[in-house]
Design a protein around this motif. Structure first.
Motif, mmCIF file in Angstrom:
data_model
loop_
_atom_site.group_PDB
_atom_site.id
_atom_site.type_symbol
_atom_site.label_atom_id
_atom_site.label_comp_id
_atom_site.label_asym_id
_atom_site.label_seq_id
_atom_site.Cartn_x
_atom_site.Cartn_y
_atom_site.Cartn_z
ATOM 1 N N PRO A 183 -7.208 9.587 -10.728
ATOM 2 C CA PRO A 183 -7.310 7.920 -10.622
ATOM 3 C C PRO A 183 -6.180 7.178 -10.227
ATOM 4 O O PRO A 183 -5.319 7.416 -10.568
ATOM 5 N N GLN A 184 -6.652 6.079 -9.422
ATOM 6 C CA GLN A 184 -5.682 4.921 -8.839
ATOM 7 C C GLN A 184 -4.422 5.942 -8.392
ATOM 8 O O GLN A 184 -3.187 5.406 -8.581
ATOM 9 N N TRP A 185 -4.578 6.989 -7.626
ATOM 10 C CA TRP A 185 -3.421 7.406 -6.813
ATOM 11 C C TRP A 185 -2.857 6.656 -5.770
ATOM 12 O O TRP A 185 -1.667 6.602 -5.624
ATOM 13 N N LEU A 186 -3.703 5.608 -5.239
ATOM 14 C CA LEU A 186 -3.053 4.803 -4.181
ATOM 15 C C LEU A 186 -2.958 3.395 -4.671
ATOM 16 O O LEU A 186 -4.084 2.551 -5.266
ATOM 17 N N GLN A 187 -1.616 2.937 -4.513
ATOM 18 C CA GLN A 187 -1.408 1.449 -5.127
ATOM 19 C C GLN A 187 -1.895 0.625 -4.079
ATOM 20 O O GLN A 187 -1.684 1.078 -2.728
ATOM 21 N N GLY A 188 -2.165 -0.471 -4.169
ATOM 22 C CA GLY A 188 -2.640 -1.426 -2.909
ATOM 23 C C GLY A 188 -3.999 -0.841 -2.262
ATOM 24 O O GLY A 188 -4.198 -1.384 -1.074
ATOM 25 N N ALA A 189 -4.830 -0.351 -2.923
ATOM 26 C CA ALA A 189 -6.095 0.271 -2.441
ATOM 27 C C ALA A 189 -7.087 -0.975 -1.966
ATOM 28 O O ALA A 189 -7.669 -0.753 -0.905
ATOM 29 N N ASP A 190 -6.876 -2.208 -2.790
ATOM 30 C CA ASP A 190 -8.137 -3.125 -2.242
ATOM 31 C C ASP A 190 -7.462 -3.796 -0.963
ATOM 32 O O ASP A 190 -8.286 -4.084 0.056
ATOM 33 N N VAL B 82 0.914 -1.291 -0.196
ATOM 34 C CA VAL B 82 0.063 -0.106 0.051
ATOM 35 C C VAL B 82 0.977 1.312 0.052
ATOM 36 O O VAL B 82 1.947 1.504 0.843
ATOM 37 N N ALA B 83 0.790 2.125 -1.196
ATOM 38 C CA ALA B 83 1.479 3.281 -1.144
ATOM 39 C C ALA B 83 0.954 4.135 -1.932
ATOM 40 O O ALA B 83 0.339 3.869 -3.228
ATOM 41 N N VAL B 84 1.182 5.506 -2.041
ATOM 42 C CA VAL B 84 0.737 6.531 -2.754
ATOM 43 C C VAL B 84 1.837 6.752 -3.870
ATOM 44 O O VAL B 84 2.762 6.732 -3.881
ATOM 45 N N ARG B 85 1.113 7.012 -5.169
ATOM 46 C CA ARG B 85 2.002 7.360 -6.114
ATOM 47 C C ARG B 85 2.284 8.910 -6.336
ATOM 48 O O ARG B 85 1.573 9.717 -5.402
ATOM 49 N N VAL C 104 -22.016 17.473 -11.923
ATOM 50 C CA VAL C 104 -21.040 16.655 -12.287
ATOM 51 C C VAL C 104 -21.079 15.312 -11.685
ATOM 52 O O VAL C 104 -21.638 15.485 -10.456
ATOM 53 N N ARG C 105 -20.738 14.457 -12.180
ATOM 54 C CA ARG C 105 -20.616 12.814 -11.515
ATOM 55 C C ARG C 105 -19.147 12.158 -12.154
ATOM 56 O O ARG C 105 -18.810 12.264 -12.981
ATOM 57 N N ARG C 106 -18.734 11.723 -10.794
ATOM 58 C CA ARG C 106 -17.464 10.832 -11.096
ATOM 59 C C ARG C 106 -17.672 9.558 -10.149
ATOM 60 O O ARG C 106 -18.195 9.484 -9.117
ATOM 61 N N SER C 107 -17.186 8.726 -10.794
ATOM 62 C CA SER C 107 -17.101 7.320 -10.298
ATOM 63 C C SER C 107 -15.910 7.250 -9.541
ATOM 64 O O SER C 107 -14.742 7.416 -10.349
ATOM 65 N N LEU C 108 -15.980 6.835 -8.359
ATOM 66 C CA LEU C 108 -14.691 6.804 -7.535
ATOM 67 C C LEU C 108 -14.562 5.483 -6.665
ATOM 68 O O LEU C 108 -15.410 5.166 -5.999
ATOM 69 N N GLY C 109 -13.227 4.838 -6.879
ATOM 70 C CA GLY C 109 -12.953 3.668 -6.137
ATOM 71 C C GLY C 109 -11.520 3.115 -6.199
ATOM 72 O O GLY C 109 -10.892 3.879 -7.199
ATOM 73 N N HIS C 110 -11.275 2.041 -5.543
ATOM 74 C CA HIS C 110 -9.683 1.538 -6.040
ATOM 75 C C HIS C 110 -8.726 2.483 -6.124
ATOM 76 O O HIS C 110 -7.851 2.565 -6.882
ATOM 77 N N GLY C 111 -8.685 3.456 -4.988
ATOM 78 C CA GLY C 111 -7.519 4.266 -4.841
ATOM 79 C C GLY C 111 -7.579 5.846 -5.456
ATOM 80 O O GLY C 111 -6.597 6.249 -5.734
ATOM 81 N N ASP C 112 -8.839 6.014 -6.032
ATOM 82 C CA ASP C 112 -8.985 7.232 -6.938
ATOM 83 C C ASP C 112 -8.931 8.401 -5.858
ATOM 84 O O ASP C 112 -9.474 8.432 -4.579
#
Length: 209
Positions: A39-46, A16-19, A164-172
């Motif tokens: 998007p996907q700023w965080l590695q290992g988000a799950d 788990v680490a930030v990019r 505005v709508r944004r789908s966010l998950g998995h480290g976004d």
């Protein structure tokens, strides 16, 4: 707490680490409001989702609505500026955001509020973070999403700009800045469609809720 998460094909590691934040893209919403998205700023988000879901002391809250007491449709946790965060990656994320926005914000992000949306029946109604200084001052709220994607919806308080709508998950990552808390509202709409569990981590400066 037992959870079932459909993991992302793009986030298979356990580290788990930030990019770096150099991929942030800003969108001006109008009325002095803007959002930055990465998007996907965080590695290992799950992996982080699984840890937070299992180890955070989540609490359920109730509120009075239409003269009756109802359950708040999400679980909550809050960490003040002096509280240890539940995972070292969140300390790293908060420090990186404070450094990135130091010139614009003029102060660090200090608190972390966590919301656990267990499925599509959980959500949060339209609101702005206007308890405290956000009601009168420009500020920022940075939201890191782990777990399954859910839509974050934003709409202007006054006519003249497109919602505005944004789908966010998995480290976004999304950062709401400028006048966003005063001139726009945001929500996580409930949905009848199948929706996996999601946790959002909201970093804020002191005095903003």
């Amino acid at each position: 707490m037992s959870v079932h998460l459909q993991t992302s094909l793009f986030d298979q590691g356990d580290e788990v680490a930030v990019r770096p934040l150099d991929g942030l893209r800003r969108e001006h919403l109008g009325h002095g409001a803007w959002i930055d998205v990465l998007p996907q700023w965080l590695q290992g988000a799950d992996a982080l989702f699984e840890t937070l879901a299992r180890e955070v002391a989540w609490r359920a809250e109730e509120r009075v609505m239409y003269e009756r007491v109802v359950a708040v449709p999400r679980l909550l946790a809050f960490f003040g500026g002096g509280d240890p965060l539940p995972h070292p990656a969140l300390d790293t994320a908060r420090e990186a955001l404070s450094a990135q926005y130091a010139a614009e914000l003029g102060e660090p992000f200090t608190t972390a509020g966590l919301c656990y949306y267990r499925d599509g029946r959980d959500g949060v109604a339209w609101h702005g973070d206007t308890t405290g200084r956000g009601s009168t001052e420009d500020t920022m709220v940075a939201i890191l999403s782990v777990g399954a994607p859910r839509h974050l919806a934003l709409r202007p308080r006054r006519p003249g700009h497109v919602p505005v709508r944004r789908s966010l998950g998995h480290g976004d990552l999304i950062v709401m800045g400028g006048s966003c808390q005063r001139t726009w509202e945001h929500a996580i709409p409930k949905t009848a469609r199948a929706a996996g569990p999601r946790i959002s981590i909201q970093f804020r400066p002191d005095g903003v809720r």
